[in-house]
Design an enzyme around this catalytic site. Structure first.
Site, PDB file in Angstrom:
ATOM      1  N   SER A  34      -9.643   2.222   2.972  1.00  0.00           N
ATOM      2  CA  SER A  34      -8.777   2.942   2.063  1.00  0.00           C
ATOM      3  C   SER A  34      -7.799   2.059   1.293  1.00  0.00           C
ATOM      4  O   SER A  34      -7.162   2.526   0.348  1.00  0.00           O
ATOM      5  CB  SER A  34      -7.984   3.979   2.876  1.00  0.00           C
ATOM      6  OG  SER A  34      -7.141   3.346   3.832  1.00  0.00           O
TER       7      SER A  34
ATOM      8  N   SER B   5     -10.087  -0.229   7.100  1.00  0.00           N
ATOM      9  CA  SER B   5      -9.484  -0.054   5.774  1.00  0.00           C
ATOM     10  C   SER B   5      -8.767  -1.267   5.202  1.00  0.00           C
ATOM     11  O   SER B   5      -8.358  -1.252   4.041  1.00  0.00           O
ATOM     12  CB  SER B   5      -8.521   1.136   5.784  1.00  0.00           C
ATOM     13  OG  SER B   5      -9.228   2.345   5.875  1.00  0.00           O
TER      14      SER B   5
ATOM     15  N   LYS C 165       0.857  -1.183   0.000  1.00  0.00           N
ATOM     16  CA  LYS C 165       0.000   0.000   0.000  1.00  0.00           C
ATOM     17  C   LYS C 165       0.895   1.235   0.000  1.00  0.00           C
ATOM     18  O   LYS C 165       1.904   1.281   0.711  1.00  0.00           O
ATOM     19  CB  LYS C 165      -0.906  -0.021   1.237  1.00  0.00           C
ATOM     20  CG  LYS C 165      -1.903   1.139   1.304  1.00  0.00           C
ATOM     21  CD  LYS C 165      -2.817   0.995   2.520  1.00  0.00           C
ATOM     22  CE  LYS C 165      -3.828   2.139   2.599  1.00  0.00           C
ATOM     23  NZ  LYS C 165      -4.747   1.984   3.747  1.00  0.00           N
TER      24      LYS C 165
END
Length: 483
Positions: free
Chosen positions: A151, A175, A76
């Site tokens: 996210s 997330s 990420k």
């Protein structure tokens, strides 16, 4: 190759069925062919990946290496990486390259994992749909007109589309788990402090936690073995021994007490979600688990509590981006005040600005007691709910998300509706507990996730339950059409 799980790929590499370089090239070609439409990657580090793969092959050739040596992974874009930019999905950090690796990145690299690139995400991890990214929305591989969740939407979409065997994610209010549910993969949020936050760009420091996102619980266990552990560079890291999470995967779950919160099965739950969740719970019952009804009475207070605590911490953390040291800097400011105002105004997107404003407001002198202090008291009540419930049962189960993946743009103009997408996940972060989401079926042709919540440092039990379920179901093996 991409149809194999991470564990299967690791075995194949050890057996010399193919090399890490061949495997890495295979995934890089898939990314090149499929990512343009999916938009799950911000940066693809082709040269560095092939270099790392060759080094991994040399280690494997010598008969050495860890359980993940030679395995390609994606990070990420919130984790700092030397030589590869770390944008956090924001214009503010569009050209930022960190001078050091995050602990999560360095541990996986030391174990021999190969970094394919950095995945797309909501800006500064603020969002539930991956629509706030400066680099554009990520599409859900199951339906390109739907969100992948957020996210960590880029990581979830990349794993679901088989562009990477696994990826790292972060979870501040759901997330990892919410995008895992919406994309039909396995995602684990460890206990707060179990995985180091060093080098993980901060959103809300008392809530943020990194974790693995993969196809199966076994894959997640292999990654957590490497990612977890004390780090003296993170003041919130917990000095507790890390077990081998793979050793407990096969244990019987007979007699384990599973609690079902009445608050998770109310009118907010989409009927299409309820059916597969109830079927999954019956499967656990068939495996020998005992099902009990419990209550988490302060569940409805979780979202408002979170949206005081998290923005307050966000306001503090993001004050460092002022255009003077690193990150975006506006052109030709007239004075220092204009430098600050324009750099932040032009560098941050609307959702980040909204949360900074909320956070600054609740921390202001006249409202601190009315909002922030009260939210911290409610946070304690939410934590106490879990503490009481987990004296009666071993784990808690329920849906990860109240709805399947919604359409792109559907909730963009309604922030409250967007915030409510995390109604079943936020309270876990407020309490600092571990939880995971696993695929449990489909609703309207879209994946449904089952959430399993445990007591502090009970990741082994969560992974054991998830693995036993995945041994008797095949939801985790389903692949979106065209991938």
């Amino acid at each position: 190759m991409h149809h194999k799980s991470l564990a299967e790929l690791a075995s194949a590499l050890k057996a010399r069925e193919f090399s890490s370089e061949e495997l890495t090239q295979h995934y890089l070609k898939r990314i090149e062919r499929l990512n343009e439409d999916l938009n799950s990657f911000i940066t693809v580090s082709t040269e560095e990946a092939l270099k790392q793969a060759k080094a991994a092959d040399a280690i494997l050739q010598s008969g050495e290496g860890s359980s993940i040596t030679g395995i390609p992974l994606a990070h990420k874009d919130i984790f700092c990486t030397t030589g590869v930019k770390t944008s956090c999905g924001s214009k503010m950090l569009d050209n930022f390259t960190a001078p050091y690796n995050a602990t999560v990145v360095s541990r996986l690299k030391t174990a021999g994992a190969v970094m394919l690139g950095k995945t797309n995400m909501d800006e500064f991890a603020m969002g539930s749909s991956n629509e706030t990214s400066f680099y554009g929305s990520v599409k859900n591989p199951w339906a390109h007109d739907r969100v992948p969740g957020g996210s960590s939407g880029g990581s979830a979409a990349a794993v679901a589309a088989r562009l990477t065997p696994a990826a790292t994610g972060t979870d501040t209010g759901g997330s990892i788990r919410q995008p895992a549910a919406l994309c039909g993969i396995t995602g684990l949020k460890p206990t707060y402090g179990r995985v180091s936050r060093y080098g993980m760009i901060a959103f809300a420091s008392s809530l943020d936690q990194g974790g693995p996102m993969a196809r199966t619980a076994q894959d997640a266990a292999l990654l957590l073995n490497v990612m977890a552990g004390f780090d003296e560079r993170d003041s919130t890291s917990v000095a507790q021994d890390v077990p081998d999470y793979t050793l407990s995967l096969e244990e019987s779950i007979k007699g384990i007490k599973i609690g079902l919160p009445t608050e998770y099965f109310d009118e907010n739950l989409n009927p299409g979600i309820a059916i597969p969740i109830e079927a999954a719970i019956k499967e656990f019952e068939r495996l020998g688990a005992q099902i009990r009804e419990i209550s988490l009475p302060n569940t409805k207070l979780a979202v408002p509590t979170y949206y005081v605590v998290a923005p307050a911490e966000c306001s503090s953390n993001l004050s460092r981006y002022d255009g003077t040291r690193f990150g975006y800097r506006c052109d030709n400011p007239k004075d220092l005040l204009e430098l600050y105002c324009r750099s932040r105004g032009e560098g941050f997107g609307p959702e980040v600005k909204r949360r900074i404003l909320i956070g600054t407001y609740v921390l202001s002198a006249g409202y601190y007691d009315a909002y922030y202090l009260k939210a911290q008291k409610l946070r304690r009540l939410i934590s106490d709910d879990f503490k009481q419930a987990l004296t009666e049962v071993d784990v808690i189960m329920g849906p990860t998300s109240p709805t399947p993946a919604f359409r792109l743009g559907e909730k963009s103009d309604d922030p409250v509706a967007m915030y409510l997408a995390d109604i079943y996940t936020i309270n876990v972060n407020l309490a600092g507990l571990p939880a995971l989401s696993i695929p449990a079926g489909f609703a309207q042709g879209l994946p449904v996730g089952l959430q399993i919540i445990g007591n502090y440092f009970s990741e082994s039990r969560l992974l054991n339950l998830a693995h036993r379920y995945q041994q008797v179901t095949d939801w985790h093996d389903r692949i979106p059409a065209g991938y």
